[in-house]
Design a protein around this motif. Structure first.
Motif, PDB file in Angstrom:
ATOM      1  N   LEU A 287       0.835  -1.206   0.000  1.00 40.96           N
ATOM      2  CA  LEU A 287       0.000   0.000   0.000  1.00 40.96           C
ATOM      3  C   LEU A 287       0.868   1.254   0.000  1.00 40.96           C
ATOM      4  CD1 LEU A 287      -2.684   1.429   0.118  1.00 40.96           C
ATOM      5  CD2 LEU A 287      -2.711   1.156   2.572  1.00 40.96           C
ATOM      6  N   VAL A 288       1.952   1.218   0.767  1.00 40.32           N
ATOM      7  CA  VAL A 288       2.833   2.392   0.768  1.00 40.32           C
ATOM      8  C   VAL A 288       3.391   2.607  -0.639  1.00 40.32           C
ATOM      9  CG1 VAL A 288       4.898   3.411   1.747  1.00 40.32           C
ATOM     10  CG2 VAL A 288       3.365   2.150   3.194  1.00 40.32           C
ATOM     11  N   ALA A 289       3.699   1.518  -1.333  1.00 43.41           N
ATOM     12  CA  ALA A 289       4.188   1.664  -2.708  1.00 43.41           C
ATOM     13  C   ALA A 289       3.110   2.300  -3.589  1.00 43.41           C
ATOM     14  CB  ALA A 289       4.584   0.298  -3.262  1.00 43.41           C
ATOM     15  N   ARG A 290       1.859   1.886  -3.379  1.00 44.45           N
ATOM     16  CA  ARG A 290       0.753   2.467  -4.135  1.00 44.45           C
ATOM     17  C   ARG A 290       0.600   3.958  -3.814  1.00 44.45           C
ATOM     18  NH1 ARG A 290      -0.523  -0.046  -8.372  1.00 44.45           N
ATOM     19  NH2 ARG A 290      -1.883  -1.860  -8.310  1.00 44.45           N
ATOM     20  N   MET A 345      10.906   2.118   1.596  1.00 44.72           N
ATOM     21  CA  MET A 345       9.811   3.011   1.196  1.00 44.72           C
ATOM     22  C   MET A 345      10.084   4.435   1.695  1.00 44.72           C
ATOM     23  SD  MET A 345       7.676   1.333  -0.470  1.00 44.72           S
ATOM     24  CE  MET A 345       7.724  -0.359  -0.967  1.00 44.72           C
ATOM     25  N   GLY A 346      10.594   4.514   2.910  1.00 46.21           N
ATOM     26  CA  GLY A 346      10.870   5.827   3.474  1.00 46.21           C
ATOM     27  C   GLY A 346      11.992   6.538   2.752  1.00 46.21           C
ATOM     28  N   CYS A 347      12.901   5.757   2.188  1.00 48.16           N
ATOM     29  CA  CYS A 347      14.004   6.369   1.453  1.00 48.16           C
ATOM     30  C   CYS A 347      13.577   6.792   0.058  1.00 48.16           C
ATOM     31  CB  CYS A 347      15.168   5.397   1.339  1.00 48.16           C
ATOM     32  SG  CYS A 347      15.922   5.031   2.912  1.00 48.16           S
ATOM     33  N   GLY A 348      12.308   6.591  -0.254  1.00 47.75           N
ATOM     34  CA  GLY A 348      11.850   6.945  -1.593  1.00 47.75           C
ATOM     35  C   GLY A 348      12.304   5.950  -2.634  1.00 47.75           C
ATOM     36  N   ALA A 349      12.466   4.687  -2.217  1.00 45.22           N
ATOM     37  CA  ALA A 349      12.900   3.665  -3.164  1.00 45.22           C
ATOM     38  C   ALA A 349      11.915   2.516  -3.174  1.00 45.22           C
ATOM     39  CB  ALA A 349      14.287   3.169  -2.782  1.00 45.22           C
ATOM     40  N   PRO A 350      10.699   2.765  -3.676  1.00 43.84           N
ATOM     41  CA  PRO A 350       9.699   1.695  -3.641  1.00 43.84           C
ATOM     42  C   PRO A 350      10.121   0.470  -4.431  1.00 43.84           C
ATOM     43  CG  PRO A 350       8.935   3.533  -4.977  1.00 43.84           C
ATOM     44  CD  PRO A 350      10.166   3.986  -4.285  1.00 43.84           C
ATOM     45  N   VAL A 351      10.901   0.672  -5.484  1.00 41.64           N
ATOM     46  CA  VAL A 351      11.302  -0.496  -6.273  1.00 41.64           C
ATOM     47  C   VAL A 351      12.137  -1.438  -5.421  1.00 41.64           C
ATOM     48  CG1 VAL A 351      12.629  -1.254  -8.263  1.00 41.64           C
ATOM     49  CG2 VAL A 351      11.161   0.745  -8.441  1.00 41.64           C
ATOM     50  N   ALA A 352      13.067  -0.852  -4.654  1.00 40.13           N
ATOM     51  CA  ALA A 352      13.899  -1.678  -3.782  1.00 40.13           C
ATOM     52  C   ALA A 352      13.040  -2.381  -2.743  1.00 40.13           C
ATOM     53  CB  ALA A 352      14.952  -0.809  -3.100  1.00 40.13           C
ATOM     54  N   GLY A 353      12.067  -1.645  -2.177  1.00 42.80           N
ATOM     55  CA  GLY A 353      11.201  -2.233  -1.164  1.00 42.80           C
ATOM     56  C   GLY A 353      10.404  -3.395  -1.716  1.00 42.80           C
ATOM     57  N   ILE A 354       9.818  -3.202  -2.901  1.00 42.43           N
ATOM     58  CA  ILE A 354       9.023  -4.277  -3.498  1.00 42.43           C
ATOM     59  C   ILE A 354       9.917  -5.448  -3.885  1.00 42.43           C
ATOM     60  CG2 ILE A 354       7.597  -4.873  -5.493  1.00 42.43           C
ATOM     61  CD1 ILE A 354       6.065  -3.279  -3.508  1.00 42.43           C
ATOM     62  N   PHE A 355      11.109  -5.135  -4.328  1.00 39.90           N
ATOM     63  CA  PHE A 355      12.064  -6.198  -4.663  1.00 39.90           C
ATOM     64  C   PHE A 355      12.320  -7.067  -3.431  1.00 39.90           C
ATOM     65  CE2 PHE A 355      16.705  -7.077  -6.056  1.00 39.90           C
ATOM     66  CZ  PHE A 355      16.326  -8.299  -6.572  1.00 39.90           C
ATOM     67  N   LYS A 428      18.369  -6.812  -0.185  1.00 43.18           N
ATOM     68  CA  LYS A 428      18.742  -6.107   1.030  1.00 43.18           C
ATOM     69  C   LYS A 428      19.827  -5.082   0.736  1.00 43.18           C
ATOM     70  CE  LYS A 428      19.018  -8.495   4.911  1.00 43.18           C
ATOM     71  NZ  LYS A 428      19.606  -9.356   5.943  1.00 43.18           N
ATOM     72  N   ASP A 429      20.764  -5.477  -0.126  1.00 47.49           N
ATOM     73  CA  ASP A 429      21.853  -4.562  -0.425  1.00 47.49           C
ATOM     74  C   ASP A 429      21.357  -3.308  -1.137  1.00 47.49           C
ATOM     75  OD1 ASP A 429      24.688  -4.730   0.109  1.00 47.49           O
ATOM     76  OD2 ASP A 429      24.848  -4.190  -2.017  1.00 47.49           O
ATOM     77  N   GLU A 430      20.330  -3.497  -1.963  1.00 48.54           N
ATOM     78  CA  GLU A 430      19.808  -2.320  -2.650  1.00 48.54           C
ATOM     79  C   GLU A 430      19.162  -1.366  -1.647  1.00 48.54           C
ATOM     80  OE1 GLU A 430      17.762  -3.377  -6.259  1.00 48.54           O
ATOM     81  OE2 GLU A 430      16.775  -1.419  -6.256  1.00 48.54           O
ATOM     82  N   ILE A 431      18.446  -1.934  -0.679  1.00 50.33           N
ATOM     83  CA  ILE A 431      17.826  -1.083   0.340  1.00 50.33           C
ATOM     84  C   ILE A 431      18.906  -0.353   1.131  1.00 50.33           C
ATOM     85  CG2 ILE A 431      16.481  -1.097   2.473  1.00 50.33           C
ATOM     86  CD1 ILE A 431      14.937  -3.443   1.381  1.00 50.33           C
ATOM     87  N   LEU A 432      19.940  -1.100   1.540  1.00 53.93           N
ATOM     88  CA  LEU A 432      21.000  -0.470   2.329  1.00 53.93           C
ATOM     89  C   LEU A 432      21.702   0.609   1.510  1.00 53.93           C
ATOM     90  CD1 LEU A 432      22.421  -3.505   4.321  1.00 53.93           C
ATOM     91  CD2 LEU A 432      21.058  -1.598   5.167  1.00 53.93           C
ATOM     92  N   GLY A 433      21.892   0.329   0.225  1.00 51.39           N
ATOM     93  CA  GLY A 433      22.536   1.330  -0.635  1.00 51.39           C
ATOM     94  C   GLY A 433      21.712   2.612  -0.691  1.00 51.39           C
ATOM     95  N   PHE A 436      21.954   4.397   2.562  1.00 52.08           N
ATOM     96  CA  PHE A 436      23.266   5.026   2.721  1.00 52.08           C
ATOM     97  C   PHE A 436      23.274   6.408   2.072  1.00 52.08           C
ATOM     98  CE2 PHE A 436      27.752   5.630   1.556  1.00 52.08           C
ATOM     99  CZ  PHE A 436      28.321   5.462   2.803  1.00 52.08           C
ATOM    100  N   ASN A 437      22.598   6.503   0.929  1.00 50.36           N
ATOM    101  CA  ASN A 437      22.577   7.784   0.235  1.00 50.36           C
ATOM    102  C   ASN A 437      21.589   8.772   0.839  1.00 50.36           C
ATOM    103  OD1 ASN A 437      24.493   6.963  -1.607  1.00 50.36           O
ATOM    104  ND2 ASN A 437      22.942   6.003  -2.924  1.00 50.36           N
ATOM    105  N   THR A 438      20.549   8.263   1.518  1.00 50.59           N
ATOM    106  CA  THR A 438      19.516   9.173   2.022  1.00 50.59           C
ATOM    107  C   THR A 438      19.690   9.479   3.501  1.00 50.59           C
ATOM    108  OG1 THR A 438      18.161   7.701   0.668  1.00 50.59           O
ATOM    109  CG2 THR A 438      17.093   9.657   1.543  1.00 50.59           C
ATOM    110  N   PHE A 439      19.694   8.418   4.312  1.00 49.16           N
ATOM    111  CA  PHE A 439      19.804   8.612   5.756  1.00 49.16           C
ATOM    112  C   PHE A 439      20.951   7.744   6.285  1.00 49.16           C
ATOM    113  CE2 PHE A 439      15.162   8.596   4.760  1.00 49.16           C
ATOM    114  CZ  PHE A 439      14.944   9.954   4.897  1.00 49.16           C
TER     115      PHE A 439
END
Lengths: 681, 540
Positions: A287-290, A345-355, A428-433, A436-439
């Motif tokens: 839903l957050v992605a939506r 999702m909070g980092c503005g990376a829904p693709v990573a989250g859904i992945f 997981k690495d994509e989320i961490l990446g 790393f860039n955002t927060f």
């Protein structure tokens, strides 16, 4: 000019055109068996095979359509939306319908796949249960609701299915309704989710007030317009966004509304795999992605989501460190992983989250089904008592007896720990990446959690499958039962059987899920992400263009390093038995150990403040109602009658008489006015 | 007032008089005293009555018209201005259908009644006609008579067939309702004689009168008390837990299914329709009372240990949404209030029927004396679960739609200030959390867990029998039907509701802006909401 191909395309409906069948087919199956259960209970309960075949067929057909829809989307079909007017009054129109876009198509394929595998698995797992048919009916009902949620085109319809999956979760957690624990867990799950839905409902209504729409895109557009024109103050918009986020917080078990998920493990294990690991709990992330188009307008909302996600992620992992219940350990791991998704999702990376949602769904479903296989085997030895069958202190050495379960479980552990090239590493690495860039601070916590994850997962593996079997230790069994506050009733102890590998309906799904757990991550490599290409082609191009080994490798190596050290610690402590962690850590810092065992004391706080508080309040209100409000009434009766007996005076049957007097008086009055004919005013 | 459509056939008079006249045949039916013949007769009459109302709906009722239809008018006692005027518009028609439907099921639910069955079924049928009359009459004096007439059967049904405290409960009921209905009479007389000339109590006449605001406020306040007892509105509710706590299952179904709706219907018919200017002033009060109803009754229900009283309080809680909807000044909200009445009529009836059926087996209503009942009564457990979920407004069932409509209508309506709306919506949404708490706790305490050894040793827990499944099934069909496609029912009354709300909005404008601080000073007519495109569209 219509070409031959064009005519052909027109004649052949695309899979997206019949996508409404995907949720409807399992629903039809569930309704048929459900009605059967109500009307011809005994007969239907005997028809296990036919019911299973019917429901598997329904769900299987839905899966086929889902994959067709997914392939269409991969091949670049435009999104499709069908709506009809569901309710209307005045200027208000509430539309319903379905939408097919890449995200929906992906989720449809994922959910149908896992639901189908879980159904097959359940055929083995629930074989001896007298509620077999009911279980399958609930499963089909859940699948239908979950699929409906995915194809919902607007917030209101999401809310409808959101509640329905919550209901199915309630029914399934409370499936073994003779167990006290299951009853409480089911209620807790529903009520905690309702707390989230309270916010979600208010948020939806507020957004509707602000923008006049329930549709995701229209809300996003309307909200930015309303803010720029000054109709809606920014603080109000922020509040609405956060209120809506309460829904995902409850459903996706985010701190502090995660308390229901570990308790929900009272349900049968296939349910834990399907609902409480792979699909329903991920609905919040979905839903957050939506809601992404709305949330991107408010960076502070993103920050809140990221912080909540990070807290959840750390909290889950920390509690999982010293859990002794195999399923509870996995449950807290799920909480932690959902935290990762929210962080993305909070980092503005829904693709990573859904992945991560997708990879996690595969390996966590496999891990849960594996734990179910273990429990199934353990029950042969210790009886149908969850306190015993799920406790790792009674397990050990199961690898020799159940090689398929052990090996798939190991694959799951490696995948979730983030060891390349298995699935969990990439997502997981994509989320961490991204973090790393955002927060950067949040990245660091997430990074530490990755090490903890590797440790507790391998701890689970070693305690369960390696070493020697401890299940026949009667002394320990008694000790565990008494510490759980249960009486050792002898009837449960049938003749202890032998440990054995589970039958094929249970091992087949395990093996099937192992394959995507290994390879699905390769679809999302940062230099050529098929995943991003499907969900957001623009982002995929940017990702591959900005990809640099120099940036990727240090972070990736660091993640692998911390995961490896977590694994190494687990190996030393639980496989080689070189380190006694209880002496090194637990005895030295008993406060921390207790803090984690008590799950951060959140259940106690919850019980004290909310459960007992609401009970007390309700009792007081009832007192007021009985003594004050009703007291006034009885007192009035007493005074007017001037009788010490109060209202009892009427018990002699004179009330009819009084009623008649009132009635006759009325008629008389009417007649009087009629005769006089003069209006009094 | 909009044009009336006269009936081509006296459908409504027939549906009122048929059950009453037939009821007088009951004494002549040969019966051994156990009710085996009488109940078939009563069921037949109730079914025919239901068919008559359905016939009225299908043959004489056009849902797209806002005005009065199926109108019949006979000068009865012209001297006192009493006319036999019946008719139906969107406010009446759904409730007339609900009445005949629930009564037919209540007769079926009364199958095991063996104590004075002739009188029992006589009263049920008399009530059927009386309640249809309440919803169908178009003359205020006649309305008052119907309102009073329907009290006697309820009183007797409570006093003769009730539980241990039946006399107390019945007396309380009659004093409350009869006492408060004096206000109806006073208001009716004042309104009928208003403006001089010969008295005329017909709604169509009253609607055209231009009462002064002061007069309206007085009449409104009196009527609010009278209907507030019936609905009920906290703190006028204390008769209800007693009456409901003592009634037998069929009477229960009628009380919860229909009687409470008389209060809501009358509020719409008189307060909102005939006294629009006072309504503009009183609306915030209605809304606040509605929220109090929701939260207060939900809390008391949670603390109740007696099953019947628990459900009774839950009825009060649900009626709070009706109040908010009526006060909302939006067609969506008012339409939601109407739907909530129908929906609660169905859900309340089903829950109360189940309470009765459970009591027949457990012989106790105390939750502490139950537990683990689900193991022997699995189908009963399933029925209870479905009906409880319906009651806690699960989507896919009617309660969700009506509560949602009330919420959405109230929140988006510009008649009230933003702060007021936020506070009220937030408080009402707390009800969304409280309802599952008490309903699911109840289910847990009755059905879940280990079997209560004492209970099982004392009574035989037999699972639901086909008759019971059938009754719940009949109630669930419309509950789920409305939940899936609410226009099934909303389309039948929406035209009347919209006319009513427009009238109220105009009145609010006429009043100028009432001094109430919560009423918005800026926009009175709701802003036109951009409706999302409704079509089969390809979005990119």
């Amino acid at each position: 000019m219509p070409t031959l191909a064009g005519v052909f395309v027109k004649r052949m409906p695309s899979a997206a055109e019949i996508a409404w069948l995907i949720p409807v087919l399992p629903l039809i199956g569930a309704v048929i068996t459900g009605l059967g259960l109500i009307t011809f209970n005994k007969t239907i309960n005997r028809l296990r095979k036919p019911v299973a075949v019917l429901l598997v067929t329904c769900l299987g057909s839905a899966a086929v359509i889902s994959y067709a829809v997914l392939f269409e989307q991969i091949n670049g079909s435009p999104p499709l939306e069908h709506l009809f007017v569901w309710a209307s009054a005045g200027n208000f129109i509430l539309p319903m319908g379905y939408v097919i876009d890449p995200l929906a198509a992906l989720m449809l394929a994922l959910v149908t796949t896992i639901a189908l595998l879980v159904m097959i698995y359940s055929h083995g797992y629930m074989a001896h249960d007298k509620g077999y048919v009911r279980f399958f009916t609930y499963l089909a009902l859940f699948s239908s609701s979950m699929l409906g949620l995915i194809v919902s085109p607007n917030l209101l319809e999401v809310y409808v299915f959101w509640e329905l999956v919550g209901m199915c979760s309630y029914l399934l957690v409370g499936f073994w309704y003779d167990r006290e624990g299951a009853a409480h867990a089911a209620q807790k799950a529903f009520v905690v989710n309702r707390v989230g839905d309270f916010g979600l409902l208010l948020g939806i209504l507020g957004l509707f007030w602000a923008t006049g729409s329930f549709d995701f895109q229209n809300i996003a557009l309307g909200l930015s317009e309303a803010i720029s024109s000054g109709d809606v103050p920014t603080w109000a918009a922020l509040t609405l966004c956060l209120l809506v986020f309460m829904g995902p917080m409850a459903k996706s078990a985010q701190f502090p509304l995660h308390v229901w998920l570990p308790d929900a493990m009272e349900g049968p294990t296939p349910i834990s795999a399907l609902i409480h690991a792979a699909t329903m709990v991920a609905a919040g992330v979905f839903l957050v992605a939506r809601l992404e188009p709305i949330y991107t307008q408010f960076p502070s909302v993103g920050l809140v989501i990221a912080v909540v996600g990070t807290i959840t992620c750390f909290l889950g992992a920390s509690i999982a460190l010293n859990q002794m219940d195999l399923k509870k350990g996995l449950a807290y791991s799920t909480v932690s992983q959902l935290g990762y998704m929210m962080l993305a999702m909070g980092c503005g990376a829904p693709v990573a989250g859904i992945f991560h949602l997708v990879t996690h769904a595969f390996f966590k479903a496999m891990l849960f089904l594996g734990s179910g296989s273990v429990i199934h085997a353990m029950e042969e030895v210790v009886g149908h008592e969850p306190v015993l069958a799920q406790d790792m202190r009674l397990m050990g050495g199961l690898k020799k007896k159940m090689p398929i379960t052990a090996n798939t479980f190991l694959i799951g552990c490696i995948a979730i720990s983030g060891i390349p090239p298995l699935a969990g590493f990439w997502s997981k690495d994509e989320i961490l990446g991204q973090a790393f860039n955002t927060f950067p601070l949040l990245w660091f916590i997430g990074f530490l959690t990755a090490g903890m994850t590797a440790f507790y997962m391998f701890r689970l593996y070693f305690l369960t499958f390696e070493g020697t079997f401890r299940g026949e230790n009667k002394e320990l069994q008694k000790q565990l039962l008494s510490s759980a506050g249960k009486v050792d009733d002898d009837q449960e102890h049938h003749n202890p059987g032998e440990l054995h590998e589970s039958p094929w309906p249970m091992t087949m799904p395990l093996v099937t899920l192992a394959i995507p757990s290994i390879v699905v991550g390769l679809l999302g490599t940062p230099w050529d992400s098929k995943f991003a290409a499907l969900l957001n082609p623009q982002e995929a191009i940017e990702m591959s263009q900005s990809f640099q080994w120099g940036e990727f490798l240090p972070l990736a190596l660091a993640s692998v390093a911390i995961s490896s050290s977590g694994i190494a610690l687990a190996v030393m402590a639980y496989f080689l038995n070189r380190i006694k962690l209880s002496e090194v850590f637990a005895n030295r810092y008993p406060a921390i150990d207790e803090f984690l065992k008590r799950k951060w004391y959140l259940d106690e706080i919850n019980e004290k403040i909310f459960v007992q508080g609401s009970r007390k309040l309700a009792k007081e209100v009832l007192e007021v109602d009985a003594k004050v409000v009703d007291g006034v009434v009885n007192l009035t009766g007493l005074l007017t009658l001037g009788s010490g007996e109060g209202l009892k005076y009427f018990e002699t049957g004179r009330a009819q008489f009084y009623a008649l007097i009132v009635f006759a008086g009325v008629i008389g009055l009417v007649a009087l006015f009629g005769v006089l004919g003069t209006p009094p005013i | 007032m909009t044009e009336q459509v006269t009936a081509n056939f006296p459908w409504l008079s027939l549906s009122i008089l048929f059950p009453i006249v037939s009821a007088f045949l009951i004494p002549f039916i040969p019966d051994q005293g156990e009710g085996k013949q009488v109940r078939w007769f009563a069921l037949g009459i109730a079914l025919v009555t239901f068919l008559i109302t359905v016939g009225a709906y299908l043959n004489g009722y056009d849902p797209s018209k806002e005005g009065l239809q199926l109108a019949e008018r006979v000068n009865w006692l012209p001297d006192i201005g009493l006319t036999w005027a019946v008719g139906a518009d969107g406010l009446s028609m759904p409730l007339i259908l609900l009445t005949s439907f629930i009564t037919a099921l209540a007769v079926l639910a009364a199958w095991p009644v063996s104590f004075k069955p002739k009188l029992f079924f006589f009263l049920l049928l008399a009530m059927d006609g009386g309640q249809i009359a309440v919803f169908a009459v178009q003359d205020m004096l006649l309305f008052f008579l119907a309102w009073e007439l329907e009290l006697l059967p309820v009183y007797l049904l409570l006093a003769i067939w009730g539980g241990k405290k039946r006399q107390y409960a019945a007396t309380k009921f009659i004093i409350y309702t009869a006492g408060s209905s004096l206000f109806i009479l006073l208001a009716a007389l004042a309104m009928g004689f208003f403006g001089g000339g010969s008295p005329n109590f017909e709604f169509t006449h009253l609607a055209q009168l231009n009462f002064g605001t002061g007069f309206q406020l007085f009449a409104y306040a009196g009527l609010l008390i009278a209907f507030g007892v019936k609905l009920p509105i906290v703190p006028l509710h204390t008769w209800l837990p007693d009456a409901h706590g003592e009634a037998t299952a069929p009477v229960h179904m009628l009380l919860a299914g229909i009687l409470l709706k008389m209060g809501g219907y009358a509020l719409l018919r008189f307060n909102a329709q005939l006294l629009p200017e006072a309504h503009a002033q009183f609306a915030p009060l209605l809304i606040i009372l509605g929220v109090v109803n929701i939260i207060y009754a939900a809390l008391t229900s949670f603390a109740q240990r007696n099953l019947k009283r628990k459900i009774a309080y839950s009825s009060i809680s649900h009626m709070g949404f009706v109040l908010i909807g009526i006060g909302s000044f939006s067609s969506l909200g008012t339409s939601g209030a109407m739907l909530q009445m129908v929906s609660h009529g169905l859900i309340g009836a089903s829950l109360f029927f189940l309470v009765g059926a459970t009591y027949d087996r457990t012989h106790t209503l105390q939750l502490d004396e139950m537990g683990g009942v689900g193991q022997k009564m699995r189908i009963m457990f399933a029925l209870w679960t479905v009906c409880s979920l319906a009651s806690l407004a699960l989507p896919g069932m009617s309660g969700f739609v009506s509560e949602l409509m009330v919420f959405a209508g109230f929140v988006t309506d510009e008649a009230f200030t933003l702060t007021f709306r936020i506070v009220i919506a937030g408080l009402a949404a707390i009800g969304v959390i409280l309802t599952p708490i008490y309903l699911l706790s109840m289910l847990r305490e009755i059905f879940f867990g280990k079997e209560n050894v004492e209970l099982v040793s004392q009574t035989k827990l037999i699972d639901a029998e086909p008759r019971e499944i059938y009754i719940i099934g009949c109630l669930l069909v419309p509950i789920i039907g409305i939940g899936l496609y609410p226009r099934l029912i909303t389309d039948s009354y929406i035209a009347s509701i919209e006319a009513l709300v427009n009238r109220d909005l105009l009145a609010m404008e006429r009043v100028g802006h009432p001094s109430s601080p919560v009423i918005s000073k800026t926009k009175l007519i709701p802003a036109v909401i951009k409706a999302p495109a409704i079509s089969t569209s390809l979005t990119t």
